[in-house]
Design an enzyme around this catalytic site. Sequence first.
Site, PDB file in Angstrom:
ATOM      1  N   ASN A  92       7.041   1.337  -0.845  1.00  0.00           N
ATOM      2  CA  ASN A  92       8.241   1.728  -0.112  1.00  0.00           C
ATOM      3  C   ASN A  92       8.028   3.155   0.388  1.00  0.00           C
ATOM      4  O   ASN A  92       7.621   4.033  -0.379  1.00  0.00           O
ATOM      5  CB  ASN A  92       9.471   1.644  -1.013  1.00  0.00           C
ATOM      6  CG  ASN A  92      10.755   1.803  -0.233  1.00  0.00           C
ATOM      7  OD1 ASN A  92      10.976   2.811   0.427  1.00  0.00           O
ATOM      8  ND2 ASN A  92      11.613   0.801  -0.308  1.00  0.00           N
ATOM      9  N   ALA A  93       8.310   3.392   1.646  1.00  0.00           N
ATOM     10  CA  ALA A  93       8.015   4.684   2.283  1.00  0.00           C
ATOM     11  C   ALA A  93       9.082   5.745   2.049  1.00  0.00           C
ATOM     12  O   ALA A  93       8.934   6.884   2.509  1.00  0.00           O
ATOM     13  CB  ALA A  93       7.832   4.470   3.788  1.00  0.00           C
TER      14      ALA A  93
END
Length: 159
Positions: A39-40
């Site tokens: 997840n960024a």
Amino acid sequence: MKKQAFPPISNQKATILILGTMPSVQSLELGQYYGNSRNAFWKLLFTIYDVPFSSDYEKKTTFLLQNNIALWDVLEACVRKGSLDSAIEQEVPNDFDTFLKAHPNIKHIYFNGQKAATYFKRYAKIENSYILTTLPSTSPANAAKSFENKLDEWRIISQ
């Protein structure tokens, strides 16, 4: 399977609230917001604020508070198999009325993805008092946008 979200990360200085929908399976297992390493979310925020990235969760939460950012999810609980927002059923919203009254400095609410915005608008009846901005989901499931594209849109939170 019924899933229960985390309490918010916040303090009285918060001027920004970032809302996700519901923690992923990996996040729930780790007990951390955006615990999925793909997840960024954290990488985007550290990049936007030009701070060296840290994988230490305590440093991540301290970073949010130092930058007057509160973090929470729209849903308090739901039934969901897996981590996809599209699989959410029997959702229970968080109490935004109480939270926002306790955090009077929050003026801008950012949504981490369309589903978070949709659920918020469905359940929270306070949206006219705030600036609402929907940003692209930082989830690895949102592969249609590159990190750079997401970064361009997420930069608005530091302005």
